[in-house]
Scaffold this motif. Sequence first.
Motif, mmCIF file in Angstrom:
data_model
loop_
_atom_site.group_PDB
_atom_site.id
_atom_site.type_symbol
_atom_site.label_atom_id
_atom_site.label_comp_id
_atom_site.label_asym_id
_atom_site.label_seq_id
_atom_site.Cartn_x
_atom_site.Cartn_y
_atom_site.Cartn_z
ATOM 1 N N HIS A 190 -2.224 -1.110 33.136
ATOM 2 C CA HIS A 190 -1.397 -1.306 31.949
ATOM 3 C C HIS A 190 -1.111 -2.958 31.854
ATOM 4 O O HIS A 190 -0.835 -3.069 30.528
ATOM 5 C CB HIS A 190 -0.341 -1.326 32.450
ATOM 6 C CG HIS A 190 0.368 -0.037 32.926
ATOM 7 N ND1 HIS A 190 0.579 1.444 32.045
ATOM 8 C CD2 HIS A 190 0.670 0.762 33.791
ATOM 9 C CE1 HIS A 190 0.447 2.078 33.043
ATOM 10 N NE2 HIS A 190 0.974 1.635 33.774
ATOM 11 N N ALA A 200 -2.055 -4.043 28.162
ATOM 12 C CA ALA A 200 -0.821 -3.546 27.262
ATOM 13 C C ALA A 200 0.380 -4.598 26.752
ATOM 14 O O ALA A 200 1.083 -5.057 27.841
ATOM 15 C CB ALA A 200 0.490 -2.139 27.445
ATOM 16 N N ALA A 204 5.136 -1.558 24.563
ATOM 17 C CA ALA A 204 4.434 -0.358 24.223
ATOM 18 C C ALA A 204 4.240 0.289 25.508
ATOM 19 O O ALA A 204 3.927 1.727 25.763
ATOM 20 C CB ALA A 204 3.451 -0.982 23.815
ATOM 21 N N ARG A 237 8.007 -1.334 32.989
ATOM 22 C CA ARG A 237 8.963 -2.268 32.205
ATOM 23 C C ARG A 237 9.409 -2.570 34.043
ATOM 24 O O ARG A 237 9.875 -3.948 34.295
ATOM 25 C CB ARG A 237 9.828 -1.992 31.767
ATOM 26 C CG ARG A 237 9.144 -2.516 30.160
ATOM 27 C CD ARG A 237 10.073 -3.193 29.261
ATOM 28 N NE ARG A 237 11.156 -1.454 28.215
ATOM 29 C CZ ARG A 237 10.838 -0.850 27.637
ATOM 30 N NH1 ARG A 237 9.621 -1.058 27.352
ATOM 31 N NH2 ARG A 237 11.847 -0.119 27.500
#
Lengths: 326, 247
Positions: free
Chosen positions: B137, B140, B144, B150
């Motif tokens: 990720h 990214a 998003a 997160r």
Amino acid sequence: MFTHTPLRLATLALLAAAALTYAAVAGFFGLEILAEIAILAILVIALDLVAGFGGMVSLCHGALLGVGAYAFTVAANDAGLTALPAMILAIALSTALAFVIGAVCARSTGIYFIMATLAFGQMAYSFVFQSPLYGGDDGLSGAPRPDLSALGIDLTDSRAFALYALLLVALAYAVAAATLRSGLGRSLVGLHHNEKRLRALGLTVWRAKATAFAISGALAGLAGCLAAQHTQYVSPGLLSWTVSGEALVVVILGGLGTLVGPILGAVLFVILKHEISALTPYWHAIVGLILIAVVMSRANGVFGFLETRLAARKPQPQVKEAKADA
Amino acid sequence: MLETRSLSKSFGPIQVTRNVSLKLEKGERRVILGPNGAGKTTLFNQLVGELRPDSGTIHLDGADVTALRVADRARRGLSRSYQKNTLFDGLTIAENLGLAAAVALGKGQGLWSDPLQSAEVRETVRDVAAQVDLAPHLDARVDAVSYGIRRQLEVGIALATRPKVILMDEPTSGVGPEMSKGFHRLLKALPRDLTILIIEHDMDLAFDVADTITVLNYGEVVFDGLPEAARGSSLLKDIYLGAWEDA
Ligand SMILES: Nc1ncnc2c1ncn2[C@@H]1O[C@H](COP(=O)(O)OP(=O)(O)OP(=O)(O)O)[C@@H](O)[C@H]1O
Ligand SMILES: [Mg+2]
């Protein structure tokens, strides 16, 4: 984080080509307008650096410009310095003043930061306005233009001066872009997003803010020197908060935090001002309407509008799952 | 490595930290348990310097850091993650980790080079991304990706400073049981010499990673010992069956 996207590079190239072409063909009034655009462009580059990227919205950039302009004029007239050392001195003064303002205001954010910078700006304004040394309301005249005759360049010629002004815009842009790609610039953007976390990670926040503000102040001081050289006259009006307000309008009109956008904004603003003020004395109202339209459109200024338009034409990366931040 | 001596803190009439004395050896993994409002997060806030204790001292790696500011303690190798995500939202995951690494390496004020391009920072970003499973990720943007990712980044940012001591405030709060278990696997794979203090609500998971357990109740240490002893403690059962139930 700041990057040079293809659109940004293309816009820069286009702006540079247009400016150089115009500088080659324009008559006296056109060249005066070009110099005016250049001065505003440097000021808004300075402002975008701290306001657009760092979230430090300042209402003292007019004052920083004015301090640069006055310091340059006084250093050249009274201290007898030639233009180049006078410029260095003036920029050093704006830089130091901006560092102090940045350090003092570093604790506050949002509206309080804006008000604190406004207070500093007004202090500088009234100091210059009241002091008997600086001509008060009448201002000072006699600021010299740099003597480049050794290079075969005569800056009293408006075409040469316009080109010189454009060169300084390029310099200011390079300084701002380099700052944004430095550790300080990365931290500056981080501060805008999450100051608390950066402090927890070990950043001395006040120093980062003050340093960024100082670099911005240096560029504002440069704009001030150029302004003094352009009209060869300085007045307290240069330090007025309305100059700061106008710069902020231009940054928002062009696109906060894009660096290229505000330059575009400066071009549009000066051209609009001259075109519309020829038609009606209410040109401020028209510019106000345009600003409202831009803000209401929810785009990040003219350049932000271009960026989102272009991005919309490319396939979007898939957004993974729904957001569920508690 | 990290030690508090009779730490106390009140908010008005409410005492949220009462005489807390804790000691973590180098490489120790200690789990803090306790019901909602027990003062766990408030204790963390004092440890990192976001909150001043009313009395007591905090020692980090042998030095008294009680009077030091947040950034100074961070530079001495103390790092934390937050119960509520505290990320750089507009940036990519790689930029989040890179910024943390850059600041920790003292490159956060530099003018002459881009720390995000430096070999040291890039290596840290790569390593941390592997540690908390963020490698796919990296490019990214934070806004998003899913909440669970997160949550992993929240801990990743704290790890990117290459701390000696890391405090994690409910790193798996709000994520499902599967992801939670996965996270504990990641936790166990961290270098053994890293000292970890972690607040965790899930008892089973807590016992899974803990070398030692501290139980806080009304700001007070009511248990300090080995997981086996904690499991048998009637005190813990009382709290667990009482106020804890609705946690
Ligand atoms: N800044 C503050 N001012 C006043 N009271 C506070 C403040 N911060 C926390 N408290 C109170 O201190 C007590 C302990 O809060 P704390 O957040 O430390 O609990 P916790 O153990 O982390 O709980 P949870 O499991 O819900 O996260 C609570 O009663 C809380 O309302
Ligand atoms: Mg908590």
